[in-house]
Design a protein around this motif. Structure first.
Motif, PDB file in Angstrom:
ATOM      1  N   PRO A 184     -15.561  -6.154 -19.358  1.00 28.73           N
ATOM      2  CA  PRO A 184     -16.317  -7.276 -18.419  1.00 28.73           C
ATOM      3  C   PRO A 184     -16.084  -8.102 -19.264  1.00 28.73           C
ATOM      4  N   GLY A 185     -15.443  -9.750 -18.644  1.00 26.56           N
ATOM      5  CA  GLY A 185     -15.680 -10.585 -20.543  1.00 26.56           C
ATOM      6  C   GLY A 185     -15.773 -10.843 -21.525  1.00 26.56           C
ATOM      7  N   ALA A 186     -14.478  -9.773 -21.777  1.00 25.52           N
ATOM      8  CA  ALA A 186     -13.832  -9.823 -22.869  1.00 25.52           C
ATOM      9  C   ALA A 186     -12.732 -10.424 -23.637  1.00 25.52           C
ATOM     10  N   GLN A 187     -12.781 -11.424 -24.512  1.00 27.43           N
ATOM     11  CA  GLN A 187     -12.352 -11.621 -25.428  1.00 27.43           C
ATOM     12  C   GLN A 187     -10.396 -10.844 -25.401  1.00 27.43           C
ATOM     13  N   VAL A 188      -8.985 -11.305 -24.693  1.00 18.03           N
ATOM     14  CA  VAL A 188      -7.907 -10.719 -24.913  1.00 18.03           C
ATOM     15  C   VAL A 188      -6.370 -11.081 -25.860  1.00 18.03           C
ATOM     16  N   VAL A 189      -6.599 -10.460 -26.937  1.00 16.36           N
ATOM     17  CA  VAL A 189      -6.054 -11.442 -27.883  1.00 16.36           C
ATOM     18  C   VAL A 189      -4.198 -10.882 -27.272  1.00 16.36           C
ATOM     19  N   ILE A 190      -3.740 -12.077 -27.145  1.00 18.16           N
ATOM     20  CA  ILE A 190      -2.012 -12.369 -26.806  1.00 18.16           C
ATOM     21  C   ILE A 190      -1.329 -11.705 -28.056  1.00 18.16           C
ATOM     22  N   PRO A 191      -0.411 -10.212 -27.781  1.00 19.84           N
ATOM     23  CA  PRO A 191       0.469 -10.624 -29.915  1.00 19.84           C
ATOM     24  C   PRO A 191       1.506 -11.644 -29.567  1.00 19.84           C
ATOM     25  N   GLN A 192       0.797 -12.498 -30.309  1.00 24.18           N
ATOM     26  CA  GLN A 192       2.719 -13.447 -31.215  1.00 24.18           C
ATOM     27  C   GLN A 192       3.815 -13.214 -30.495  1.00 24.18           C
ATOM     28  N   ALA A 193       4.238 -11.522 -30.104  1.00 23.82           N
ATOM     29  CA  ALA A 193       5.301 -11.246 -29.631  1.00 23.82           C
ATOM     30  C   ALA A 193       5.686 -11.796 -28.302  1.00 23.82           C
ATOM     31  N   VAL A 194       4.773 -11.637 -27.532  1.00 16.10           N
ATOM     32  CA  VAL A 194       4.796 -11.871 -25.843  1.00 16.10           C
ATOM     33  C   VAL A 194       4.609 -13.292 -25.642  1.00 16.10           C
ATOM     34  N   THR A 195       5.437 -13.582 -24.535  1.00 19.60           N
ATOM     35  CA  THR A 195       5.813 -15.037 -24.778  1.00 19.60           C
ATOM     36  C   THR A 195       5.158 -15.374 -23.718  1.00 19.60           C
ATOM     37  N   GLU A 196       5.302 -14.785 -22.151  1.00 23.14           N
ATOM     38  CA  GLU A 196       5.000 -14.337 -21.335  1.00 23.14           C
ATOM     39  C   GLU A 196       4.386 -13.917 -20.185  1.00 23.14           C
ATOM     40  N   PRO A 197       2.514 -14.209 -20.769  1.00 20.83           N
ATOM     41  CA  PRO A 197       0.905 -13.060 -20.502  1.00 20.83           C
ATOM     42  C   PRO A 197       1.072 -13.647 -19.478  1.00 20.83           C
ATOM     43  N   ASP A 198       1.276 -12.878 -18.427  1.00 21.22           N
ATOM     44  CA  ASP A 198       0.307 -13.507 -17.274  1.00 21.22           C
ATOM     45  C   ASP A 198      -0.523 -12.226 -15.956  1.00 21.22           C
ATOM     46  N   TYR A 199      -2.126 -13.030 -15.593  1.00 24.55           N
ATOM     47  CA  TYR A 199      -2.980 -12.037 -15.073  1.00 24.55           C
ATOM     48  C   TYR A 199      -2.276 -11.688 -14.248  1.00 24.55           C
ATOM     49  N   GLU A 200      -2.922 -10.865 -13.191  1.00 25.59           N
ATOM     50  CA  GLU A 200      -2.521  -9.966 -11.832  1.00 25.59           C
ATOM     51  C   GLU A 200      -4.395  -9.235 -11.199  1.00 25.59           C
ATOM     52  N   GLY A 201      -4.260 -10.101 -10.483  1.00 24.79           N
ATOM     53  CA  GLY A 201      -5.618 -10.049  -9.911  1.00 24.79           C
ATOM     54  C   GLY A 201      -5.523  -8.853  -8.525  1.00 24.79           C
ATOM     55  N   GLU A 202      -6.056  -7.539  -8.676  1.00 25.92           N
ATOM     56  CA  GLU A 202      -6.138  -6.254  -7.786  1.00 25.92           C
ATOM     57  C   GLU A 202      -7.494  -5.796  -7.305  1.00 25.92           C
ATOM     58  N   ILE A 203      -7.491  -4.562  -7.072  1.00 26.76           N
ATOM     59  CA  ILE A 203      -8.586  -3.962  -5.694  1.00 26.76           C
ATOM     60  C   ILE A 203      -7.806  -2.966  -6.902  1.00 26.76           C
ATOM     61  N   ALA A 204      -9.411  -2.433  -7.830  1.00 21.84           N
ATOM     62  CA  ALA A 204      -9.466  -0.827  -8.291  1.00 21.84           C
ATOM     63  C   ALA A 204      -9.996  -0.422  -7.587  1.00 21.84           C
ATOM     64  N   VAL A 205      -9.027   1.101  -7.230  1.00 24.52           N
ATOM     65  CA  VAL A 205      -9.262   2.006  -6.644  1.00 24.52           C
ATOM     66  C   VAL A 205     -10.385   3.631  -7.746  1.00 24.52           C
ATOM     67  N   VAL A 206     -10.790   3.652  -7.943  1.00 22.90           N
ATOM     68  CA  VAL A 206     -11.701   4.641  -8.271  1.00 22.90           C
ATOM     69  C   VAL A 206     -11.551   5.832  -7.716  1.00 22.90           C
ATOM     70  N   VAL A 207     -11.290   7.605  -8.567  1.00 21.03           N
ATOM     71  CA  VAL A 207     -11.332   8.196  -7.326  1.00 21.03           C
ATOM     72  C   VAL A 207     -12.431   9.274  -7.768  1.00 21.03           C
ATOM     73  N   GLY A 208     -13.222   9.466  -6.968  1.00 23.08           N
ATOM     74  CA  GLY A 208     -13.938  10.896  -6.679  1.00 23.08           C
ATOM     75  C   GLY A 208     -14.234  11.851  -7.614  1.00 23.08           C
ATOM     76  N   ARG A 209     -12.886  12.389  -5.671  1.00 22.60           N
ATOM     77  CA  ARG A 209     -13.324  13.951  -6.276  1.00 22.60           C
ATOM     78  C   ARG A 209     -11.299  14.166  -6.559  1.00 22.60           C
ATOM     79  N   ARG A 210     -10.957  15.459  -7.381  1.00 23.01           N
ATOM     80  CA  ARG A 210      -9.466  15.851  -7.393  1.00 23.01           C
ATOM     81  C   ARG A 210      -9.211  15.540  -5.206  1.00 23.01           C
ATOM     82  N   LEU A 211      -7.883  15.166  -6.102  1.00 24.40           N
ATOM     83  CA  LEU A 211      -7.348  14.920  -4.891  1.00 24.40           C
ATOM     84  C   LEU A 211      -5.501  15.819  -5.732  1.00 24.40           C
ATOM     85  N   TYR A 212      -4.770  16.160  -4.652  1.00 25.26           N
ATOM     86  CA  TYR A 212      -3.631  16.514  -4.773  1.00 25.26           C
ATOM     87  C   TYR A 212      -3.127  17.085  -3.133  1.00 25.26           C
TER      88      TYR A 212
END
Length: 286
Positions: free
Chosen positions: A102-130
């Motif tokens: 969190p808070g890190a700088q993200v370096v965009i590779p030179q070859a990438v011309t259209e870097p985009d953000y996507e705000g998302e809810i991340a779900v963290v698994v606690g117990r094995r699900l199958y």
């Protein structure tokens, strides 16, 4: 309970401060691997308290074993793009080496011309699900956090492969805090908002998902085992740079706010030439 990982160890957020815990676990991922939930941290003794502003927050999960994502999972995003609603989730795996602090700088590779953000809810698994039912999903969830599921739109277009467009170093910022399900105000209407340089560009809730959290993880679990500490990114609403024809540039700051967790800030660095590619990228703890 709201949990963070700092450079001084695990902590609970209490009364606007971080209560550093007397535990040998280095990060949340290690807790989940052994315990299957974060409940054991609720009773941990407190070593000392520091203000949130003084805490050096690091990747809460360390480096997850698996980071799953889903494309086109908000009604608002489908409407903005003019596409019909998918009948099945559009799933992919991103490289866990792309997870950044969190808070890190993200370096965009030179070859990438259209870097985009996507705000998302991340779900963290606690117990094995199958082959889990929807009713079995939330009891197995350890918590949620914020994610910026960054995407090289030009790479997505030319390769058609989400894993390539999303796996550059630092392209998956996670954190900084994790909120357990029992502390969520509304697990069916979790808000997610994205600000770029102070401008609100995304504003939606999980109620707008095409495949809600329980449905999404249940479907995924019929094809792959979800293990403790795995992360499932649940899609992004309308308002990405793709929608606005405005991609990330050098010096941009992306702030993602997910209800009940601390804001996730990402700072963008766009080197002017190849000699600057070695700009320091903060590594997640291992």
């Amino acid at each position: 309970m709201r949990v963070v990982t700092t450079d001084a160890g695990l902590g609970r957020i209490e009364d606007g401060a971080v209560a550093l815990l007397n535990t040998a676990f280095p990060h949340v991922g290690a807790v989940l691997e052994q315990e299957g939930s974060l409940r054991c941290l609720a009773s941990c003794a407190v070593r000392r308290r520091i203000s949130i502003d003084e805490a050096a927050l690091v990747a809460p999960l360390g480096r997850p074993r698996a980071v799953w994502g889903v494309g086109l999972n908000y009604v608002s995003k489908a409407a903005r793009t003019g596409r019909g609603l998918p009948e099945q989730p559009i799933l992919y795996l991103a490289a866990s080496s792309g997870v950044s602090v969190p808070g890190a700088q993200v370096v965009i590779p030179q070859a990438v011309t259209e870097p985009d953000y996507e705000g998302e809810i991340a779900v963290v698994v606690g117990r094995r699900l199958y082959q889990a039912t929807e009713a079995e999903v939330w009891p197995a969830v350890a918590g949620i956090t914020a994610a910026n599921d960054m995407t090289a739109r030009d790479v997505m277009r030319t390769t058609g492969t989400p894993a390539l467009a999303k796996s550059y170093p630092g392209f998956t910022p996670l954190g900084p805090s994790i909120c357990t399900p029992d502390d969520l105000e509304d697990c069916h209407g979790i808000g997610v908002r994205t600000w770029v340089n102070g401008e609100l560009v995304q504003d939606d809730t999980s109620a707008g998902m095409i495949f809600p959290v329980a449905d999404l993880l249940s479907r995924l679990s019929w094809f792959a085992v979800l293990e403790p500490g795995d992360v499932v990114l649940t899609g992004t609403p309308a308002g990405t740079g793709q929608d606005r024809a405005c991609f990330l540039a050098d010096g941009d700051e992306v702030r993602i706010e997910v209800d009940d967790v601390l804001p996730l800030v990402t700072r963008i660095v766009r080197p002017a030439d190849a000699a600057q590619r070695d700009h320091r990228l903060t590594e997640p703890v291992s």
